[in-house]
Design an enzyme around this catalytic site. Structure first.
Site, mmCIF file in Angstrom:
data_model
loop_
_atom_site.group_PDB
_atom_site.id
_atom_site.type_symbol
_atom_site.label_atom_id
_atom_site.label_comp_id
_atom_site.label_asym_id
_atom_site.label_seq_id
_atom_site.Cartn_x
_atom_site.Cartn_y
_atom_site.Cartn_z
ATOM 1 N N HIS A 260 0.832 -1.203 0.000
ATOM 2 C CA HIS A 260 0.000 0.000 0.000
ATOM 3 C C HIS A 260 0.868 1.256 0.000
ATOM 4 C CE1 HIS A 260 -4.130 -1.589 1.015
ATOM 5 N NE2 HIS A 260 -3.390 -2.649 1.285
ATOM 6 N N GLU A 336 3.416 -0.183 3.982
ATOM 7 C CA GLU A 336 2.988 1.169 3.629
ATOM 8 C C GLU A 336 4.192 1.978 3.178
ATOM 9 O OE1 GLU A 336 -0.036 2.278 3.493
ATOM 10 O OE2 GLU A 336 -1.246 0.952 4.774
#
Length: 379
Positions: A260, A336
């Site tokens: 992500h 992330e």
């Protein structure tokens, strides 16, 4: 003075033009279909060669992540190959991001992050599928009728799942995937060769083709946030998640990484599965050990910044990392990456497509070390 022209009617394009005056424009973001999420932008400007552009993106206090705009500089390219950063300032009181840039040519592109087009996606999948030892699998069909592509490779027993771009505006995730596939498919890369001997990889480079093509930030064609669909996916609302989870049920999962990007936190970090009902210390220790290995391997990764950990028994099982860890007893995690910058800061590009690809190889090298017997771990 001639007026500039602004267009976004292309793959992953997103902008609404409010007004244009010479080389100055007022713009707003188009929300995802059937959703209030908005943050992604991607548009081109023509007719400004040698003139300073002043682009005002308005209404950003109502965007999905207002904390993503302070200290953020927009991505810009004149050849759609190299993406640098354009000087940008955010007026919090007005909710306006002002981008200033003087192009050397009559065409330039702006985006929230370096875009990863569906055409490049198809090139990536085609090249990988034609490589020795790789099996292509069409997992299913999206609501817009696009294929959901997966690649399987490796001769080992460890079932490793790598999947990206559940949130389509997080395009760094598919750049990461390109870097991972380059490592795994390069016959001269010792990390890729060793991993293929130890693991069976299941790779989904883009979990949300419809949102990617439509220029969405976070949802699929019907407005579903795929990373909140993992507990009970349906063919009508989230066929992408249903297809991936069904295949996971067939293969099992030992290690999983869901890739992500985070709008606000200027760092690379991992989120784990604390709070799942089936948590065991052994399972959790595997995740923490992987974190420590990756931290040691690259200065672009750190463990200080990240998300709050869920309390015991309170994990959200609609999210993929929690669901996969609970369902399979896997070492699962969410990677992330930033939209801003992280680690070894780069004033020209910030966090970039190129650095996303490099981080992928570090993640795979960390996985190889993580798989080593206790006597060789050194972590």
């Amino acid at each position: 003075m001639n007026q500039i022209h602004i267009d976004a009617a292309f793959d992953s394009g997103n902008i609404e033009v409010v007004a244009v005056d010479g080389a100055t424009a007022r713009l707003t973001l188009r929300p995802d279909n059937a959703s209030d999420f908005k943050q992604w932008f991607h548009f081109r400007v023509c007719g400004a060669k040698g003139r300073e552009l002043t682009l005002h993106l308005e209404g950003l206090n109502d965007s999905a992540y207002p904390l993503g705009w302070p200290d953020y500089n927009a991505c810009v390219s004149e050849d759609r190959q190299f993406w640098g950063r354009a000087a940008s300032t955010f007026d919090k009181s007005a909710g306006v991001l002002t981008i200033r840039y003087t192009p050397a040519s009559d065409l330039c592109w702006f985006a929230y992050f370096a875009p990863y087009s569906m055409e490049r996606h198809h090139d990536l999948v085609a090249e990988a599928a034609a490589s020795e030892g790789v099996s292509y699998r069409r997992l299913g069909t999206t609501l817009d009728g696009q294929p959901l592509d997966a690649l399987e490779l490796g001769d080992g027993n460890k079932q490793v799942w790598l999947y990206a771009r559940q949130h389509p505006g997080e395009s760094m995730a598919e750049w990461w995937m390109e870097g991972a596939l380059e490592c795994l498919l390069d016959p001269a890369d010792p990390v890729g060769r060793a991993l293929r001997q130890r693991c069976r990889f299941h790779i989904v480079p883009n979990c949300n083709p419809d949102g990617s093509r439509r220029g969405h930030l976070r949802t699929n064609a019907c407005g579903a946030n795929l990373n909140r669909e993992w507990a009970d996916p349906t063919a009508e609302r989230s066929p992408e998640v249903l297809a991936i989870r069904n295949r996971m049920d067939e293969t099992g999962v030992d290690f999983a990484m869901d890739v992500h990007g985070d709008e606000a936190i200027a760092a690379n970090f991992l989120a784990g599965f604390e709070g799942i009902p089936g948590w065991t210390d052994e399972q959790g220790d595997g995740f923490y050990r992987y974190q420590r290995i990756l931290t040691r391997r690259t200065p672009d990764f750190q463990m200080e910044l990240g998300y709050h950990k869920a309390k015991p028994g309170t994990a959200n099982l609609t999210m993929s990392t929690n669901q996969v860890a609970e369902r399979f007893g896997a070492c699962a995690m969410t990677l992330e990456m930033p939209f801003k910058d992280a680690g070894m800061f780069d004033p020209v590009q910030g966090w970039s497509a190129e650095r996303s690809k490099l981080l992928a190889r570090d993640c795979l090298a960390a996985l190889l070390e993580w798989l080593e017997p206790d006597t060789q771990r050194g972590a």
